[in-house]
Design a protein around this motif. Structure first.
Motif, short mmCIF file in Angstrom:
data_model
loop_
_atom_site.label_atom_id
_atom_site.label_comp_id
_atom_site.label_asym_id
_atom_site.label_seq_id
_atom_site.Cartn_x
_atom_site.Cartn_y
_atom_site.Cartn_z
N GLU A 24 0.85 -1.20 0.00
CA GLU A 24 0.00 0.00 0.00
C GLU A 24 0.88 1.24 0.00
OE1 GLU A 24 -3.73 0.20 2.41
OE2 GLU A 24 -2.66 1.86 3.40
N ARG A 25 0.50 2.21 -0.84
CA ARG A 25 1.25 3.47 -0.93
C ARG A 25 0.52 4.53 -0.12
NH1 ARG A 25 2.36 4.65 -6.84
NH2 ARG A 25 0.10 4.96 -6.90
N ASP A 26 1.28 5.21 0.73
CA ASP A 26 0.69 6.17 1.66
C ASP A 26 0.09 7.38 0.96
OD1 ASP A 26 0.40 7.16 4.54
OD2 ASP A 26 1.56 8.80 3.64
N VAL A 27 0.74 7.88 -0.09
CA VAL A 27 0.34 9.16 -0.67
C VAL A 27 -1.07 9.14 -1.23
CG1 VAL A 27 1.32 8.62 -2.95
CG2 VAL A 27 1.08 11.01 -2.21
N ASP A 28 -1.52 8.01 -1.78
CA ASP A 28 -2.86 7.96 -2.36
C ASP A 28 -3.66 6.73 -1.93
OD1 ASP A 28 -1.40 6.06 -3.68
OD2 ASP A 28 -1.83 6.77 -5.71
N GLY A 29 -3.09 5.91 -1.04
CA GLY A 29 -3.80 4.74 -0.56
C GLY A 29 -3.89 3.61 -1.57
N ALA A 30 -3.16 3.73 -2.70
CA ALA A 30 -3.21 2.65 -3.71
C ALA A 30 -2.65 1.36 -3.11
CB ALA A 30 -2.40 3.06 -4.93
N ARG A 31 -3.33 0.27 -3.41
CA ARG A 31 -2.92 -1.03 -2.86
C ARG A 31 -2.92 -2.06 -3.98
NH1 ARG A 31 -5.99 -3.84 2.21
NH2 ARG A 31 -5.18 -1.96 3.23
N ARG A 32 -1.85 -2.85 -4.04
CA ARG A 32 -1.76 -3.90 -5.05
C ARG A 32 -1.25 -5.18 -4.39
NH1 ARG A 32 -4.24 -0.58 -7.06
NH2 ARG A 32 -4.03 0.42 -9.10
N ARG A 33 -1.77 -6.29 -4.86
CA ARG A 33 -1.33 -7.59 -4.36
C ARG A 33 0.07 -7.91 -4.87
NH1 ARG A 33 -4.94 -13.09 -5.06
NH2 ARG A 33 -3.75 -14.40 -3.62
N LEU A 34 0.86 -8.58 -4.05
CA LEU A 34 2.25 -8.88 -4.38
C LEU A 34 2.36 -10.10 -5.28
CD1 LEU A 34 4.31 -8.41 -1.10
CD2 LEU A 34 4.79 -7.37 -3.30
N ARG A 35 2.99 -9.91 -6.42
CA ARG A 35 3.36 -11.07 -7.23
C ARG A 35 4.57 -11.74 -6.60
NH1 ARG A 35 1.00 -13.35 -10.90
NH2 ARG A 35 -0.75 -12.30 -11.90
N ALA A 36 4.63 -13.05 -6.73
CA ALA A 36 5.69 -13.81 -6.04
C ALA A 36 6.93 -13.94 -6.90
CB ALA A 36 5.17 -15.19 -5.67
N GLY A 37 8.07 -13.61 -6.30
CA GLY A 37 9.36 -13.97 -6.84
C GLY A 37 9.79 -15.27 -6.19
N PRO A 38 11.09 -15.50 -6.01
CA PRO A 38 11.53 -16.74 -5.34
C PRO A 38 11.04 -16.77 -3.89
CG PRO A 38 13.35 -15.66 -6.48
CD PRO A 38 12.22 -14.69 -6.49
N VAL A 39 10.42 -17.89 -3.51
CA VAL A 39 9.95 -18.08 -2.13
C VAL A 39 10.84 -19.16 -1.52
CG1 VAL A 39 8.01 -18.70 -0.66
CG2 VAL A 39 7.62 -17.41 -2.76
N GLU A 40 11.79 -18.75 -0.71
CA GLU A 40 12.80 -19.66 -0.17
C GLU A 40 12.35 -20.15 1.21
OE1 GLU A 40 16.97 -18.53 -1.03
OE2 GLU A 40 16.08 -16.66 -1.75
N GLN A 41 11.85 -21.38 1.24
CA GLN A 41 11.30 -21.97 2.46
C GLN A 41 12.30 -22.85 3.20
OE1 GLN A 41 8.47 -24.22 0.25
NE2 GLN A 41 6.78 -22.82 0.70
N ARG A 42 13.52 -22.97 2.69
CA ARG A 42 14.47 -23.93 3.24
C ARG A 42 14.64 -23.79 4.75
NH1 ARG A 42 20.46 -23.03 1.52
NH2 ARG A 42 20.25 -21.47 3.16
N GLY A 43 14.60 -22.54 5.25
CA GLY A 43 14.78 -22.32 6.67
C GLY A 43 13.78 -23.04 7.54
N LEU A 44 12.59 -23.36 6.98
CA LEU A 44 11.58 -24.07 7.76
C LEU A 44 12.01 -25.49 8.10
CD1 LEU A 44 8.39 -22.88 5.83
CD2 LEU A 44 8.99 -22.31 8.19
N LEU A 45 12.92 -26.06 7.32
CA LEU A 45 13.33 -27.44 7.54
C LEU A 45 14.38 -27.57 8.64
CD1 LEU A 45 13.46 -28.67 3.83
CD2 LEU A 45 11.61 -28.89 5.47
N THR A 46 14.95 -26.45 9.06
CA THR A 46 15.93 -26.48 10.14
C THR A 46 15.59 -25.47 11.24
OG1 THR A 46 17.33 -24.95 8.88
CG2 THR A 46 17.83 -27.30 8.70
#
Length: 739
Positions: free
Chosen positions: A546-568
């Protein structure tokens, strides 16, 4: 130079798709590149396409899309071009014939590359590819242009096509300028069988780009394999070999990524060998670059491989590879004992020995993985793109030389002298400045277009730019999630990460985003979510900017989602119990699955016997007391009518907490045909509230399709003998189903 790739379906997941898109992206750095996808089955390509590459679909198979072609009358008629024995012949129709023909008639490409037999045959059989004159031009408008260079690719190997396809492609190769295999041995096989052809037959490997994810730390007891679930991959042999591994190293797990017709057979084999807690069929993945770093060993069990893209991908992640020394690729990529291990094909004992050699020797794992990261640089996209550029240059030179010879012959015999326009018809005209990409890529402004006034320019600069946020994220050692939003899709001085609960849209969590380098438009904006700073209700949370100046909000497109830390990551030894799993949604957005419970009983194993089923696990957020019981609540009845005693077991090494074990040897009689499911709970002591049993503590968002268990015949008091099996619900909780 304009280069066109013909691809069966650029919107699907597969080795040919992945390697073609990799090569196209690398060539697009210096050339005008387009990928023509015969079919379109998704809104967006699942593997992603470089913004420099133009994607052109021909036939739209998406029901409901405005351009849907499924009702076209030609879709019901088979292709007249594609060999009927081609494995995907049923996907080619009279409509694909027509659309391909129309494209090839009018293409202005300098090079056209076909990537599978159906397309090689179509390309070679079409005759003169490319317009001899620009559409609409008359003879008086100037000389004709020579057609493009025609190149075919082999992503399998000579001996691995059914007879009808083999003969059709062999005949087609003679009408191409070049035919490229991905291994040297396969190129030699083609030259041996096609001796006498003037077509240049050579080998160029697939390109393997460096992943954006961090490499593996080789700490997780996990083996990973990936590829189509087809007989040639010999995953049955791998499962047999892994049974031998588990007998010696029971803490290790195997994940197999991919889909295909062998899934049912593999499930049955896993059941037979009792490996349900050790071998998991993960389904296809569009983001293998973040799956390889979770592994400590990679494995290829195939009886043949044209090259082995998964080998290259694993090496990029620093994961040591055990591969069968099968034709053709593994032995050309790996040097046994240096940057990988090669074992005898079709031998589960040899495969198990290779796996255990790496499993038992952490230093060998580290050394082989490190060397592999050096070796794989030979397959960098820039290197492979250069090899294709050299091939194309050689073909153009040969074509030009042939033209020169023809001119000399004509001079001698008829005194004919070509015009300047005919001097070198095989060489494309250099592109004019700003022409690359053309209108489809947002090229230069049209001639004569009015320039904006100074006032208009100032107003445009003052207006906030559109938000097009894209973010990757990484999980840390305590389960914290760091979200990093790329700066190029953002504008504004104050930005906020907003987490919105999917099933309670008025429930939001707001976290300030901070720019890593303030003032630098390309610098990412980041925020880290810590468990000890905020609670997230159990649900799925969608992430927005969300951008403060006008309240515009957009959903985040996913780049790399690195979940490896969950396994340790550290297990939550507190109440409430919280666990967060970031993931990419099916439509490509970044989301977070949050679990939040007062206490939780984590299932670690589900042993299945001939006439009983059992639960093993660890209790978190509460203490296991005397008189603990396993409780089953009939779905829809809300009545606890299934109980079994729970005994305390030894301390678990991973958690430092005592474990528990409960065994079911019989089931209640169902009250009716609809009462066939019991949700399972652990009651820590006779007067305590029951605690849900489930599997939360790793990186798997949905377990229904990955954690499978066989059915067991179990008696009931009424004398029935129904089939009972464990399964995980949509909330990753444990239940028993009876049929």
């Amino acid at each position: 130079m304009k280069i066109t790739f013909l691809l069966h379906n650029a919107y699907a997941i597969g080795g040919t798709v992945r390697s073609t898109l990799n090569l196209a992206a690398a060539l697009a750095l210096r050339h005008d590149v387009e990928v023509v996808s015969v079919l379109r089955t998704e809104e967006r390509p699942l593997l992603g396409v470089s913004g420099r590459v133009r994607l052109v679909p021909l036939v739209d198979e998406r029901p409901g899309a405005a351009s849907y072609d499924g009702d076209h009358e030609l879709m019901s008629r088979p292709s007249a071009v594609v060999p009927p024995t081609e494995v995907l012949a049923h996907r080619y129709t009279a409509l694909t014939d027509e659309r391909l023909r129309a494209f090839l008639d009018t293409t202005d490409a300098d090079v056209v590359v076909a990537t599978r037999p159906a397309l090689v045959v179509t390309l070679a059989g079409h005759g003169s590819v490319g317009s001899r004159r620009p559409p609409g031009a008359s003879r008086a408008s100037g000389p004709t242009r020579r057609g493009p260079l025609l190149i075919g690719q082999e992503h399998l190997s000579y001996d691995n096509h059914v007879p009808g396809v083999r003969e059709a492609q062999n005949a087609a190769i003679g009408r191409l300028d070049a035919f490229v295999t991905v291994s040297a041995r396969d190129a030699a096989d083609h030259r041996l069988h096609l001796a006498g052809l003037r077509t240049r037959i050579t080998n160029i490997a697939n390109a393997a780009p460096r992943p954006r994810a961090e490499p593996s730390d080789l700490r997780v007891p996990l083996v990973v394999a990936a590829g189509r679930l087809f007989p040639v991959k010999r995953y049955d042999l791998l499962v047999e070999a892994f049974a031998k591994v588990v007998a010696e190293r029971p803490e290790w797990r195997l994940r197999i990524y991919g889909k295909g017709p062998e899934r049912a057979n593999l499930c049955a084999l896993i059941d037979t060998l009792g490996l349900n807690d050790h071998v998991f069929l993960m389904g296809p993945s569009a983001t293998l670059e973040t799956e390889w770093p979770k592994a400590s060993v990679a494995v290829v069990s195939s009886e043949w491989e044209s090259l082995g893209m998964t080998i290259l991908e694993a090496m990029h992640a620093g994961v040591p590879v055990v591969a069968t020394d099968c034709p053709h690729g593994p032995g050309e990529i790996l040097t046994d004992g240096t940057d990988g291990l090669l074992v005898t094909p079709n031998d589960p004992n040899a495969l198990a020995t290779g796996l255990l050699r790496l499993i038992d020797d952490p230093e060998l794992r580290r050394r082989v993985g490190t060397t592999g990261r050096t070796t794989v640089q030979r397959y960098a996209p820039r290197v492979i793109a250069t090899e294709y550029e050299q091939l194309i240059a050689d073909l153009q030179e040969a074509r030009a030389a042939a033209t020169v010879k023809l001119r000399r012959l004509l001079r001698r015999t008829r005194g004919w002298l070509p015009s300047r326009a005919d001097q070198d018809p095989g060489t494309p005209e250099p592109p004019t400045a700003g022409a690359k990409g053309g209108a489809a890529k947002g090229g230069a402004a049209k001639p004569g277009a009015a320039k904006p006034s100074a006032v208009e320019s100032a107003a445009e600069n003052a207006a906030p730019k559109p938000l097009r946020p894209k973010a990757g994220c990484r999980v840390g050692g305590r389960g914290e999630v760091r979200v990093s939003v790329t700066g190029s899709g953002l504008s504004g001085a104050v930005l906020t990460l907003v987490l919105r609960r999917r099933h309670a849209v008025d429930d939001e969590v707001r976290v300030p985003l901070r720019q890593d380098t303030p003032g630098d438009a390309e610098s990412p904006w980041t925020a880290t979510l810590h468990h000890d700073e905020r609670d997230l209700a159990e649900d799925r949370w969608d992430l927005h900017v969300e951008r403060d100046v006008d309240g515009a909000r957009r959903r985040l497109r996913a780049g790399p989602v690195e979940q490896r830390g969950l396994l340790t990551a550290e297990f939550p030894d507190r109440s409430p119990v919280a666990w967060w799993i970031p993931y990419t949604t099916k439509d490509g957005y970044l989301a977070l699955r949050a679990f939040h419970r007062t206490a939780h009983a984590e299932v670690t194993a589900l042993p299945v016997g001939d006439d009983s089923i059992a639960v093993e696990g660890v209790l978190h957020g509460a203490a296991l007391g005397e008189g603990a019981t396993l409780v089953g609540v009939a779905r829809g009845e809300g009545v606890a009518d299934l109980e079994a005693p729970v005994r305390r077991t030894g301390e678990r090494r991973a958690t430092g907490r005592p474990g528990f074990h409960a065994r079911l040897t019989s089931l209640p009689d169902p009250a009716g045909p609809d009462k066939v499911i019991w949700d399972l709970f652990l009651r820590p002591s006779p007067d305590a509230e029951p605690i849900r049993l489930g599997r939360l503590f790793d990186d798997i968002v949905d377990r229904k399709d990955t954690d499978k268990y066989p059915a067991v015949t179990m008696p009931t008091p009424g004398g029935a003998a129904p089939q009972a099996r464990f399964f995980f619900t949509v909330t990753n909780d444990l239940a028993v189903a009876v049929s």
